[in-house]
Design an enzyme around this catalytic site. Structure first.
Site, PDB file in Angstrom:
ATOM      1  N   HIS A 253       0.978  -1.278  -0.009  1.00  0.00           N
ATOM      2  CA  HIS A 253       0.007   0.075   0.027  1.00  0.00           C
ATOM      3  C   HIS A 253       0.768   1.219   0.130  1.00  0.00           C
ATOM      4  CE1 HIS A 253      -3.031   2.737   1.046  1.00  0.00           C
ATOM      5  NE2 HIS A 253      -3.935   1.804   0.733  1.00  0.00           N
ATOM      6  N   GLU A 311      -7.724  -5.211  -0.310  1.00  0.00           N
ATOM      7  CA  GLU A 311      -8.347  -6.195  -1.543  1.00  0.00           C
ATOM      8  C   GLU A 311      -8.315  -7.692  -1.255  1.00  0.00           C
ATOM      9  OE1 GLU A 311     -10.072  -3.981  -3.323  1.00  0.00           O
ATOM     10  OE2 GLU A 311      -8.669  -2.770  -4.498  1.00  0.00           O
TER      11      GLU A 311
HETATM   12  N1  ACO Z   1       4.261  -7.771  -4.514  1.00  0.00           N
HETATM   13  C1  ACO Z   1       5.326  -7.628  -4.750  1.00  0.00           C
HETATM   14  N2  ACO Z   1       6.074  -6.567  -4.710  1.00  0.00           N
HETATM   15  C2  ACO Z   1       5.627  -5.366  -4.204  1.00  0.00           C
HETATM   16  C3  ACO Z   1       4.094  -5.154  -4.078  1.00  0.00           C
HETATM   17  C4  ACO Z   1       3.408  -6.558  -3.909  1.00  0.00           C
HETATM   18  N3  ACO Z   1       2.210  -6.506  -4.069  1.00  0.00           N
HETATM   19  N4  ACO Z   1       3.996  -4.096  -3.696  1.00  0.00           N
HETATM   20  C5  ACO Z   1       4.948  -3.303  -3.931  1.00  0.00           C
HETATM   21  N5  ACO Z   1       6.008  -4.267  -4.362  1.00  0.00           N
HETATM   22  C6  ACO Z   1       7.514  -3.887  -4.701  1.00  0.00           C
HETATM   23  C7  ACO Z   1       7.526  -2.996  -5.932  1.00  0.00           C
HETATM   24  O1  ACO Z   1       7.697  -3.867  -6.915  1.00  0.00           O
HETATM   25  C8  ACO Z   1       8.706  -2.169  -5.528  1.00  0.00           C
HETATM   26  O2  ACO Z   1       9.902  -2.722  -5.755  1.00  0.00           O
HETATM   27  P1  ACO Z   1      10.970  -2.101  -6.804  1.00  0.00           P
HETATM   28  O3  ACO Z   1      11.451  -0.782  -5.909  1.00  0.00           O
HETATM   29  O4  ACO Z   1      12.012  -3.200  -6.846  1.00  0.00           O
HETATM   30  O5  ACO Z   1      10.517  -1.461  -7.914  1.00  0.00           O
HETATM   31  C9  ACO Z   1       8.698  -1.916  -4.090  1.00  0.00           C
HETATM   32  O6  ACO Z   1       7.857  -3.045  -3.492  1.00  0.00           O
HETATM   33  C10 ACO Z   1       7.945  -0.636  -3.639  1.00  0.00           C
HETATM   34  O7  ACO Z   1       6.568  -0.446  -4.324  1.00  0.00           O
HETATM   35  P2  ACO Z   1       6.175   0.938  -4.880  1.00  0.00           P
HETATM   36  O8  ACO Z   1       5.594   0.559  -6.375  1.00  0.00           O
HETATM   37  O9  ACO Z   1       6.842   2.019  -4.660  1.00  0.00           O
HETATM   38  O10 ACO Z   1       4.815   1.076  -4.084  1.00  0.00           O
HETATM   39  P3  ACO Z   1       3.456   2.046  -4.184  1.00  0.00           P
HETATM   40  O11 ACO Z   1       3.318   2.814  -3.053  1.00  0.00           O
HETATM   41  O12 ACO Z   1       3.645   2.963  -5.544  1.00  0.00           O
HETATM   42  O13 ACO Z   1       2.337   0.962  -4.531  1.00  0.00           O
HETATM   43  C11 ACO Z   1       0.670  -0.593  -4.698  1.00  0.00           C
HETATM   44  C12 ACO Z   1       1.402   0.660  -3.864  1.00  0.00           C
HETATM   45  C13 ACO Z   1       0.462   0.076  -6.038  1.00  0.00           C
HETATM   46  C14 ACO Z   1      -0.577  -0.851  -3.827  1.00  0.00           C
HETATM   47  C15 ACO Z   1       1.587  -1.748  -4.593  1.00  0.00           C
HETATM   48  O14 ACO Z   1       1.778  -2.315  -3.451  1.00  0.00           O
HETATM   49  C16 ACO Z   1       0.955  -2.870  -5.674  1.00  0.00           C
HETATM   50  O15 ACO Z   1       1.235  -2.722  -6.750  1.00  0.00           O
HETATM   51  N6  ACO Z   1       0.426  -4.012  -4.912  1.00  0.00           N
HETATM   52  C17 ACO Z   1      -0.382  -5.010  -5.585  1.00  0.00           C
HETATM   53  C18 ACO Z   1      -1.856  -4.492  -6.253  1.00  0.00           C
HETATM   54  C19 ACO Z   1      -2.717  -4.253  -5.089  1.00  0.00           C
HETATM   55  O16 ACO Z   1      -3.008  -5.001  -4.088  1.00  0.00           O
HETATM   56  N7  ACO Z   1      -3.584  -2.978  -5.095  1.00  0.00           N
HETATM   57  C20 ACO Z   1      -4.728  -2.649  -4.274  1.00  0.00           C
HETATM   58  C21 ACO Z   1      -4.007  -1.443  -3.636  1.00  0.00           C
HETATM   59  S1  ACO Z   1      -5.367  -1.211  -2.071  1.00  0.00           S
HETATM   60  C22 ACO Z   1      -6.340   0.232  -3.080  1.00  0.00           C
HETATM   61  O17 ACO Z   1      -6.129   0.812  -3.797  1.00  0.00           O
HETATM   62  C23 ACO Z   1      -7.795   0.065  -2.431  1.00  0.00           C
END
Ligand code: ACO
Length: 375
Positions: A253, A311
């Site tokens: 998140h 989610e």
């Molecule tokens: N699985 C694996 N790796 C992850 C995940 C995940 N669920 N979430 C983040 N990471 C990794 C990213 O790949 C990134 O790695 P990198 O630095 O090597 O590129 C690192 O952790 C940091 O992630 P960010 O993208 O900077 O996190 P951000 O705050 O932008 O994203 C998000 C948050 C979009 C929710 C992300 O965690 C994600 O894509 N999760 C999966 C999708 C999801 O569950 N979405 C629903 C969100 S809840 C809502 O909106 C109601």
């Protein structure tokens, strides 16, 4: 120039609607911890609370319920559009976005107070009518005697729902009603900050909610649990996904560095529901997938706390309520629409035009070259 990619950490407005403490994992909805409010309130009460800043008394609540109930019938043009969309099997979120725009066709459209009620009343009616059309059925005429949530289940299935199903869905809708300056809420506030109208702001927000990094994750989260199938396969399947660079849906998140408190509210509602339904196998599998995912994510990204988000248990609860995966994100919109509107009302009352800046990193000092001389 101090550039904040993705506006991370930027505070762009003040709000009385919800407080998201990402370090402590606490979500307040107009002052109430989400875990206290969501399992008890009706959706009409939570909506009123956000729009008016206090819980409604009995008379206000009854009047508000009636106002919403009277607005469930969709304009003929909205139904025509949904029929055309169903013929092309357009995804439900796209149909909802298109139908949302048609709500400007109602008599009182353009009046902010009326638009607010029309949007909240019409969203579940649109989703239910469209789903029936996709299944080759006719939409049902709305019933004014049912509450907002029961009405949705009735419009979807044609059956008056059991109280426990209504409670399960109502808990979900309350849980997702508002959540700070998330992407779709921000979208709505940007649009209304130009002194545009509520229908435009909400329609734009639907588009923002659709993406898998925001509201589009619960379907894939459930698919992942089904793909795993049995607890012993969780580790190899998840390891493979991470090795391929995939994100595990339902985890991570932008704000929460600990477990999303909404996940707990929904996990509890789901546990109760699955136990009553006498089928806890899927629930137990999901818990085991969650535990494995958390362990592997800690290994995979030791510096980035990645925990369960809303989610993951949304998927489990809504599936337990017998709702199809394709309706998960549209139902998120059915809950969040009240929050979007509350933010728009707040923005109209005291907000400034939202207009950030960008840092230019493109070329400079270019010279015009006539087309025949270009290579
Ligand atoms: N699985 C694996 N790796 C992850 C995940 C995940 N669920 N979430 C983040 N990471 C990794 C990213 O790949 C990134 O790695 P990198 O630095 O090597 O590129 C690192 O952790 C940091 O992630 P960010 O993208 O900077 O996190 P951000 O705050 O932008 O994203 C998000 C948050 C979009 C929710 C992300 O965690 C994600 O894509 N999760 C999966 C999708 C999801 O569950 N979405 C629903 C969100 S809840 C809502 O909106 C109601």
């Amino acid at each position: 120039m101090d550039t904040k990619q993705g506006l991370e950490g930027v505070v762009a407005a003040t709000t009385r609607l919800s407080s998201v403490d990402g370090e402590a994992g606490v979500l307040l909805i107009a002052g109430f911890p989400v875990e206290d409010l969501a399992p008890l309130a009706t959706f009409e009460e939570t909506t009123w609370l956000l729009w008016n800043g206090a819980l409604p008394g009995a008379a206000d609540l009854a009047a508000f319920r009636s106002r919403l109930a009277a607005r469930r019938a969709l304009p003929a043009a909205t139904l025509d559009l949904l029929r055309a969309a169903a013929q092309r099997r357009v995804p439900v979120m796209d149909a909802l976005r298109m139908a949302s725009g048609t709500l400007s066709l109602t008599d009182s459209a353009g009046d902010t107070g009326q638009d607010a009620v029309i949007l909240v009343a019409a969203f579940p009616a649109i989703v239910a009518a469209y789903w029936r059309m996709l299944e080759g059925k006719e939409p049902l005429a709305p019933r004014e005697d049912l509450g907002h949530t029961a009405s949705f289940l009735y419009l979807l299935t044609g059956e008056e729902p059991a109280a426990e199903r209504v409670r399960g869905l109502e808990t979900y809708l309350n849980t997702v009603i508002d959540h700070g300056f998330n992407a779709s809420t921000f979208t709505a506030r940007v649009i209304i900050s130009t002194r545009s109208d509520l229908v435009s702001a909400v329609t734009g927000a639907v588009g923002a909610l659709k993406g898998p990094l925001h509201g589009g994750a619960p379907g894939p989260a459930l698919d992942m649990v089904f793909e795993i199938g049995t607890a012993d396969r969780a580790e190899p399947v998840l390891r493979e996904k991470l090795a391929r660079g995939e994100r595990l849906m339902g985890f991570g998140h932008r704000i929460y560095r600990v477990r999303d408190p909404r996940a707990d509210v929904l996990a509890e509602a789901a546990a109760r529901f699955y136990k009553n339904a006498g089928d806890s196998a899927l629930y137990d599998l999901a818990r085991s997938v969650e535990a494995t995912a958390l362990r592997l994510l800690r290994e995979h990204k030791p510096d980035r706390p990645l925990d369960t988000n809303v989610e993951f248990y949304t998927a489990l609860l809504l599936h337990g309520l017998g709702l199809p995966t394709d309706l998960f994100t549209p139902l998120f919109a059915v809950g969040r629409v009240s929050g979007w509107i509350a933010h728009c009302l707040e923005q109209l009352a005291n907000g400034r035009l939202i207009r950030p800046q960008s840092e230019y990193v493109g070329e400079r000092d270019r010279r015009w070259v006539p087309v025949e001389e270009r290579r």
